[in-house]
Design an enzyme around this catalytic site. Sequence first.
Site, PDB file in Angstrom:
ATOM      1  N   CYS A 194      -1.454  -4.792   3.519  1.00 25.32           N
ATOM      2  CA  CYS A 194      -2.284  -5.413   4.551  1.00 25.32           C
ATOM      3  C   CYS A 194      -3.766  -5.170   4.274  1.00 25.32           C
ATOM      4  O   CYS A 194      -4.161  -4.089   3.832  1.00 25.32           O
ATOM      5  CB  CYS A 194      -1.937  -4.839   5.929  1.00 25.32           C
ATOM      6  SG  CYS A 194      -0.460  -5.531   6.661  1.00 25.32           S
ATOM      7  N   ARG A 197       0.806  -1.214   0.000  1.00 25.69           N
ATOM      8  CA  ARG A 197       0.000   0.000   0.000  1.00 25.69           C
ATOM      9  C   ARG A 197       0.845   1.272   0.000  1.00 25.69           C
ATOM     10  O   ARG A 197       0.491   2.268  -0.638  1.00 25.69           O
ATOM     11  CB  ARG A 197      -0.931  -0.012   1.215  1.00 25.69           C
ATOM     12  CG  ARG A 197      -1.764   1.257   1.376  1.00 25.69           C
ATOM     13  CD  ARG A 197      -3.032   0.987   2.118  1.00 25.69           C
ATOM     14  NE  ARG A 197      -3.888   0.091   1.371  1.00 25.69           N
ATOM     15  CZ  ARG A 197      -4.743   0.487   0.432  1.00 25.69           C
ATOM     16  NH1 ARG A 197      -4.826   1.761   0.116  1.00 25.69           N
ATOM     17  NH2 ARG A 197      -5.501  -0.379  -0.201  1.00 25.69           N
TER      18      ARG A 197
END
Length: 423
Positions: A120, A96
């Site tokens: 995640c 990310r």
Amino acid sequence: MDKIIIEGGQTRLEGEVVIEGAKNAVLPLLAASILPSKGKTILRNVPILSDVFTMNNVVRGLDIRVDFNEAANEITVDASGHILDEAPYEYVSQMRASIVVLGPILARNGHAKVSMPGGCTIGSRPINLHLKGLEAMGATITQKGGDITAQADRLQGAMIYMDFPSVGATQNLMMAATLADGVTTIENAAREPEIVDLAQFLNKMGARIRGAGTETLTITGVTHLRGVEHDVVQDRIEAGTFMVAAAMTSGNVLIRDAVWEHNRPLISKLMEMGVSVTEEEYGIRVQANTPKLKPVTVKTLPHPGFPTDMQAQFTALMAVVNGESTMVETVFENRFQHLEEMRRMGLQSEILRETAMIHGGRQLQGAPVMSTDLRASAALILTGIVAQGVTIVNNLVHLDRGYYQFHEKLAKLGATISRSSEV
């Protein structure tokens, strides 16, 4: 698939542990290393983590030279000359934090293409604040087929109000603004230590940034930046994780190189519980008599509030403290997945939307568990140390993204813990 095996029960952690450079600092520093058109950038105190290797590959994919001297914990980046404007999907999709290359590529080249990021699975984590800010600076943004394309011949200074003090968006917009025409003001900016570290790094390069660590950032654009040398700030989340480990085990641990100011919210809650936390010459010492600790209520908030990245570990501590503790998660939704795994070990808890009630003090039992994200991995390992019997923590890909030799450091403190690649 690797797994960690813990023989828990009566372990008391004692000794010293050395903290690495911060993962959450080095990733945006690597993104910022895209900006200089002259000179080489050298980053020191770099942690050896899978996320760092991934970000190195993202930057390399822009035709930038990146050399990682693991033995010296040092990365050299040479972004002088022409760079590409499309970040490689293969690596962006893994993490990310890779979205923070969007601003630097756009500011440097006038055009950028980045795929929607991975990482995640904690809540939705939208990137709309990144895109709104860049649009305010004159960028044209299009989203198609999972790709984000940004175009702006030269970004323009703007006044930007962020609806939420997003760390990633603050970093992205701050980096983009360094090469914009005019002055950019970011209101309700993130205030984390990693923001301050990034601003100091950019200012060394020749940027003009004021207000880092406050709610208002002011960036006066310049025409070019140059490569510099910089030491990555210490990892406050790793430090906090070992503070919690000491508190859970009636331990006595010196966390070397930990920075008191960066960990103040966590330290305050540990002290409220009855944990002894003292600042020493070489770091922070944590001592505890776990059976005498008191339950507390904690609410996660953006810095300088209690960090969401310490929520999972702190709920593990709550599980061994007699009485009912409460954890309120206000930053990310769906971040109590680790509690489902801890219930396999005997934890009694209830979750109502953003609030978890932890009924602590009962003897936990070892069990096979599955880590669901980075901080959950650490929380389950710490729980395994205090649980009676054998705990096996599976799916370590998340752990390796943010902790270097975690099991080895715990073993040196006295935990009976090992890592196995056997099926």
